[in-house]
Design a protein around this motif. Structure first.
Motif, PDB file in Angstrom:
ATOM      1  N   THR A 156      13.595   2.992  -2.943  1.00  0.00           N
ATOM      2  CA  THR A 156      12.300   3.331  -3.973  1.00  0.00           C
ATOM      3  C   THR A 156      11.312   2.318  -3.840  1.00  0.00           C
ATOM      4  N   LEU A 157      10.459   2.041  -4.680  1.00  0.00           N
ATOM      5  CA  LEU A 157       8.837   1.196  -3.901  1.00  0.00           C
ATOM      6  C   LEU A 157       9.428   0.109  -4.754  1.00  0.00           C
ATOM      7  N   GLU A 158      10.579  -0.390  -5.778  1.00  0.00           N
ATOM      8  CA  GLU A 158      10.628  -1.253  -6.121  1.00  0.00           C
ATOM      9  C   GLU A 158      11.328  -1.781  -5.002  1.00  0.00           C
ATOM     10  N   THR A 159      12.490  -1.744  -4.805  1.00  0.00           N
ATOM     11  CA  THR A 159      13.568  -1.680  -3.510  1.00  0.00           C
ATOM     12  C   THR A 159      11.847  -2.687  -1.897  1.00  0.00           C
ATOM     13  N   ALA A 160      11.675  -1.677  -2.052  1.00  0.00           N
ATOM     14  CA  ALA A 160      10.096  -2.402  -0.978  1.00  0.00           C
ATOM     15  C   ALA A 160      10.028  -3.451  -1.413  1.00  0.00           C
ATOM     16  N   ARG A 161       9.259  -3.447  -2.391  1.00  0.00           N
ATOM     17  CA  ARG A 161       8.900  -4.417  -3.261  1.00  0.00           C
ATOM     18  C   ARG A 161       8.967  -6.053  -2.910  1.00  0.00           C
ATOM     19  N   GLN A 162      10.343  -5.827  -3.323  1.00  0.00           N
ATOM     20  CA  GLN A 162      11.630  -6.274  -3.353  1.00  0.00           C
ATOM     21  C   GLN A 162      12.006  -6.995  -1.701  1.00  0.00           C
ATOM     22  N   ALA A 163      11.580  -6.690  -1.243  1.00  0.00           N
ATOM     23  CA  ALA A 163      12.219  -6.523   0.733  1.00  0.00           C
ATOM     24  C   ALA A 163      10.535  -7.119   1.169  1.00  0.00           C
ATOM     25  N   GLY A 164       9.693  -7.365   0.379  1.00  0.00           N
ATOM     26  CA  GLY A 164       9.059  -7.780   1.481  1.00  0.00           C
ATOM     27  C   GLY A 164       7.514  -6.826   2.041  1.00  0.00           C
ATOM     28  N   VAL A 165       8.028  -5.864   1.716  1.00  0.00           N
ATOM     29  CA  VAL A 165       7.712  -4.448   2.407  1.00  0.00           C
ATOM     30  C   VAL A 165       5.844  -4.469   2.185  1.00  0.00           C
ATOM     31  N   ALA A 166       4.889  -4.366   2.820  1.00  0.00           N
ATOM     32  CA  ALA A 166       3.075  -3.872   2.828  1.00  0.00           C
ATOM     33  C   ALA A 166       2.886  -3.001   2.717  1.00  0.00           C
ATOM     34  N   ARG A 167       3.533  -1.918   3.392  1.00  0.00           N
ATOM     35  CA  ARG A 167       3.286  -0.044   3.114  1.00  0.00           C
ATOM     36  C   ARG A 167       4.846   0.778   3.129  1.00  0.00           C
ATOM     37  N   CYS A 168       4.055   1.376   2.427  1.00  0.00           N
ATOM     38  CA  CYS A 168       4.843   2.405   2.252  1.00  0.00           C
ATOM     39  C   CYS A 168       4.654   4.157   2.150  1.00  0.00           C
ATOM     40  N   SER A 169       5.669   4.291   3.051  1.00  0.00           N
ATOM     41  CA  SER A 169       4.711   5.995   3.137  1.00  0.00           C
ATOM     42  C   SER A 169       5.991   6.966   3.065  1.00  0.00           C
ATOM     43  N   ALA A 215      -6.372  12.142  -7.501  1.00  0.00           N
ATOM     44  CA  ALA A 215      -5.301  11.680  -7.955  1.00  0.00           C
ATOM     45  C   ALA A 215      -5.128   9.427  -7.874  1.00  0.00           C
ATOM     46  N   GLY A 216      -6.195   9.187  -7.323  1.00  0.00           N
ATOM     47  CA  GLY A 216      -5.973   7.947  -7.655  1.00  0.00           C
ATOM     48  C   GLY A 216      -5.848   6.681  -6.146  1.00  0.00           C
ATOM     49  N   ALA A 217      -5.402   7.410  -4.970  1.00  0.00           N
ATOM     50  CA  ALA A 217      -5.026   6.791  -3.905  1.00  0.00           C
ATOM     51  C   ALA A 217      -6.206   6.121  -3.530  1.00  0.00           C
ATOM     52  N   SER A 218      -5.315   4.822  -3.105  1.00  0.00           N
ATOM     53  CA  SER A 218      -6.208   3.094  -2.099  1.00  0.00           C
ATOM     54  C   SER A 218      -6.654   4.425  -1.116  1.00  0.00           C
ATOM     55  N   ALA A 219      -5.694   4.885  -0.181  1.00  0.00           N
ATOM     56  CA  ALA A 219      -6.239   4.927   1.356  1.00  0.00           C
ATOM     57  C   ALA A 219      -5.439   6.567   1.116  1.00  0.00           C
ATOM     58  N   LEU A 220      -5.936   7.527   2.775  1.00  0.00           N
ATOM     59  CA  LEU A 220      -4.928   7.654   2.857  1.00  0.00           C
ATOM     60  C   LEU A 220      -3.884   7.799   4.280  1.00  0.00           C
ATOM     61  N   ALA A 221      -3.550   8.519   4.367  1.00  0.00           N
ATOM     62  CA  ALA A 221      -2.440   8.851   5.775  1.00  0.00           C
ATOM     63  C   ALA A 221      -1.942  10.504   6.145  1.00  0.00           C
ATOM     64  N   THR A 222      -2.705  10.573   7.613  1.00  0.00           N
ATOM     65  CA  THR A 222      -1.754  11.936   7.663  1.00  0.00           C
ATOM     66  C   THR A 222       0.162  11.985   8.823  1.00  0.00           C
ATOM     67  N   GLY A 223       0.715  12.487   8.376  1.00  0.00           N
ATOM     68  CA  GLY A 223       1.873  12.283   8.743  1.00  0.00           C
ATOM     69  C   GLY A 223       1.794  13.897  10.224  1.00  0.00           C
ATOM     70  N   SER A 224       2.416  13.251  10.801  1.00  0.00           N
ATOM     71  CA  SER A 224       2.509  14.652  12.711  1.00  0.00           C
ATOM     72  C   SER A 224       3.013  14.880  11.891  1.00  0.00           C
ATOM     73  N   PHE A 225       4.250  15.165  11.249  1.00  0.00           N
ATOM     74  CA  PHE A 225       5.060  16.423  11.059  1.00  0.00           C
ATOM     75  C   PHE A 225       3.932  18.010   9.843  1.00  0.00           C
ATOM     76  N   PRO A 226       3.874  16.828   8.378  1.00  0.00           N
ATOM     77  CA  PRO A 226       3.445  18.033   7.812  1.00  0.00           C
ATOM     78  C   PRO A 226       1.940  19.122   8.620  1.00  0.00           C
ATOM     79  N   LEU A 279       0.945  -0.982  -0.040  1.00  0.00           N
ATOM     80  CA  LEU A 279      -0.109  -0.163   0.018  1.00  0.00           C
ATOM     81  C   LEU A 279       0.905   1.356   0.146  1.00  0.00           C
ATOM     82  N   VAL A 280       0.757   1.999  -0.936  1.00  0.00           N
ATOM     83  CA  VAL A 280       1.364   3.592  -1.336  1.00  0.00           C
ATOM     84  C   VAL A 280       0.451   4.847  -0.746  1.00  0.00           C
TER      85      VAL A 280
END
Length: 247
Positions: A213-226, A37-48, A20-21
Motif C-alpha cells: 500500500t502507499l502507507e507501507t511505501a511511505r513508512q519504508a522510505g520509498v520516494a516513488r510509487c509506480s 485528475a490531479g497528478a504531479s507527473a506522468l509515466a508510461t509503462g512498457s506493458f500498457p 511521488l505517485v
C-alpha cells in the motif's frame, strides 16, 4: 516551463517517505485523464503501451512508435513526463546514447532503464550495466535516469528475495555512481526488505505497487510509487464488463 524547469521539478518530487505517485499511462488520452485528475507527473509503462497497440511487452513496440508516442504525451500536458524505455533498444553504449538523445528530444524528462537482457532470463553484469547507465547519462545531463533492477521481478519466490538484497544494493551503488538518479525494484513487496533497500541505496527508491500500500511505501522510505500495468488492466476489465452488461 522549459525542459530544465520540468526536469528539476520532476527530480524534486522524489522525496523518501513522501513518494511521488505515478499512475502509469500509455498514450496522450490516458495522460490527459490522469493529469486532469490531479497528478504531479506522468509515466508510461512498457506493458500498457505495448498492449494498447497490440504488441507484446519487451521492446516489441517499434522504437519509432515509442518516440512518437512520447512526443504526443509530452504535447498533451504541461506535467513532467517519464518514459519506460525498457533496455534502451540497444546493447552497446553508442547506440544507447543515440537512442536516449532522441528520447530527450521528445521533451520527456526521465526514463526507466532496466538491467535484464530484454527477451531473456539473463541479466547484464553489474560492470556492463553500469557502463550502459553511463551511456544513458551521456545522452543528457538533466534526464532523470531511473535505473531498474529486475532481480526481484524475475525471482517469483518471495522467500528468496532476502538473499538477493546484497546484489541489489551493489547494483544500486554502481548505477548511482554511473549517473543514475533513482533505483527501481519492481517485484519486491516485503516491507522490511523495501526499507532495507531504501536505507542502503544512495539514490531515491522506486517500488511497484503490487502487494503493498502507499502507507507501507511511505513508512519504508520509498520516494516513488509506480503502478505499472495495473491501471491499463483495470480499465480493460471495466471496458469488458460494460460490454457484457449491455442489454
Amino acid at each position: 516551463m522549459t525542459y530544465s524547469d520540468r526536469a528539476a521539478a520532476f527530480a524534486a518530487l522524489h522525496q523518501p517517505g513522501n513518494p511521488l505517485v505515478l499512475y502509469n499511462i500509455w498514450d496522450a488520452g490516458s495522460a490527459k485523464a490522469i493529469a486532469g485528475a490531479g497528478a504531479s507527473a506522468l509515466a508510461t509503462g512498457s506493458f500498457p503501451v505495448a498492449a494498447a497497440q497490440g504488441f507484446a511487452d519487451g521492446e516489441q513496440v517499434p522504437l519509432e512508435f515509442v518516440l512518437g508516442n512520447a512526443e504526443r504525451i509530452v504535447a498533451a500536458t504541461d506535467l513532467p513526463v517519464t518514459i519506460d524505455f525498457e533496455g534502451g533498444y540497444g546493447r552497446e553504449p553508442e547506440q544507447l546514447t543515440a537512442n536516449v538523445k532522441r528520447l530527450a528530444a521528445t521533451g520527456a524528462v526521465g526514463l526507466n532503464f532496466e538491467d535484464q537482457v530484454v527477451g531473456s532470463n539473463a541479466f547484464y553484469s553489474i560492470d556492463e550495466q553500469a557502463r550502459r547507465v553511463a551511456a544513458v547519462r551521456a545522452a543528457d545531463a538533466e534526464l532523470f535516469v531511473n535505473a531498474r533492477t529486475d532481480l526481484f521481478l524475475k525471482e517469483r519466490d518471495g522467500t528468496k528475495h532476502a538473499a538477493l538484497l546484497p546484489e541489489a544494493l551493489e547494483r544500486a551503488a554502481a548505477y548511482a555512481e554511473a549517473g543514475g538518479n533513482g533505483f527501481f525494484v519492481p517485484g519486491l513487496s516485503d516491507p522490511d526488505l523495501i526499507a532495507q533497500v531504501c536505507a542502503g541505496s544512495p539514490v531515491p527508491v522506486n517500488t511497484m505497487m503490487r502487494g503493498i500500500t502507499l502507507e507501507t511505501a511511505r513508512q519504508a522510505g520509498v520516494a516513488r510509487c509506480s503502478y505499472g500495468p495495473i491501471p491499463h488492466a483495470k480499465l480493460m476489465q471495466v471496458l469488458a464488463e460494460h460490454f457484457q452488461s449491455l442489454e
